[in-house]
Design a protein around this motif. Sequence first.
Motif, PDB file in Angstrom:
ATOM      1  N   ARG A  51     -14.975  -8.922 -15.410  1.00 59.71           N
ATOM      2  CA  ARG A  51     -13.914  -8.077 -14.856  1.00 59.71           C
ATOM      3  C   ARG A  51     -14.168  -6.610 -15.167  1.00 59.71           C
ATOM      4  NH1 ARG A  51      -8.891 -12.133 -16.397  1.00 59.71           N
ATOM      5  NH2 ARG A  51      -8.900 -13.305 -14.431  1.00 59.71           N
ATOM      6  N   GLU A  64      -2.452  -7.103 -10.959  1.00 55.85           N
ATOM      7  CA  GLU A  64      -3.826  -7.343 -11.373  1.00 55.85           C
ATOM      8  C   GLU A  64      -4.051  -6.897 -12.816  1.00 55.85           C
ATOM      9  OE1 GLU A  64      -8.011  -7.231  -8.997  1.00 55.85           O
ATOM     10  OE2 GLU A  64      -6.741  -5.445  -8.846  1.00 55.85           O
ATOM     11  N   TRP A  88      -5.252  -9.384 -15.791  1.00 52.85           N
ATOM     12  CA  TRP A  88      -6.511  -9.121 -16.472  1.00 52.85           C
ATOM     13  C   TRP A  88      -6.332  -8.804 -17.947  1.00 52.85           C
ATOM     14  CZ3 TRP A  88     -10.106  -5.632 -12.988  1.00 52.85           C
ATOM     15  CH2 TRP A  88     -10.490  -6.365 -11.859  1.00 52.85           C
TER      16      TRP A  88
END
Length: 274
Positions: A171, A186, A190
């Motif tokens: 990521r 997001e 994450w």
Amino acid sequence: MPPSHRVPRARLTRRDKMLRIEEDGGIAVVRIDRPEARNALNAETLSALTDTARTLGRRSDISAVILTGTDRFFSAGIDLKAEPRASATLLERRDAARAGPDLCRAWEAIEAVTIVAIEGYCVGGACALALACDFRIMAAGAMMRLPEVPLGMNMSWGTLPRLVALIGPARAKVFALFGEPAHVSECLAWGLADRSAEQGEALAEARQWAERVAALPPLPARMTKEAINASANALSAAASFMDRDQFLLTSLTGDFGEGVAAFLEKRAGRFRGD
């Protein structure tokens, strides 16, 4: 009566160069205050933020520090219009390039818990600064972004090891390489953000977190933060000690000039690898 571990202070508000600073009940709120430039980080702002972090870092009466921007945006990142002196030597440019890494290290070194309250956009160097703090609270509609690679430069300021520690290598590559915005959902998924808030309420949510921290016993709270950071960042210096020189290298390339020009002219860059 034995002395208290902290001295009660009256509410205090002051303006320091590009910042507004408020203190109340062991909580300091540092607000970047350069709205006419979208809170872009020029040399004066970087210096003010670094000096403030070092001052707060010496304060045993501060339990939590909140860093925030305006109600519409956190910061547009480094001020690309603030060009270095054309006559500067490479050594002088290398010395000037310390400002960003020094800023992030100063905020990371604060023993009190640091919380970033983000409204709107948090871009580039501002995102690097946010990642150097303990917690990030994002309002609905906010986003974080690292646009450096598409602009023709590397991501420096010791950011990549912090990013990998937070969200893992795959990521981290997605976020750093493509330079695309990561919005609240997001960022939460994450691990870039720790809590969301309604639009306009990021600072209020951050204050609630800061009040919880201020209610904790200060010694174990500080030592726990230090121990976790030492574990998470054990190899950070080894992984990023060259990123300032990598930035100097990329800043001397034609692709860097093209990347900045394309950004300012709002067009796609045409890169050649030179």
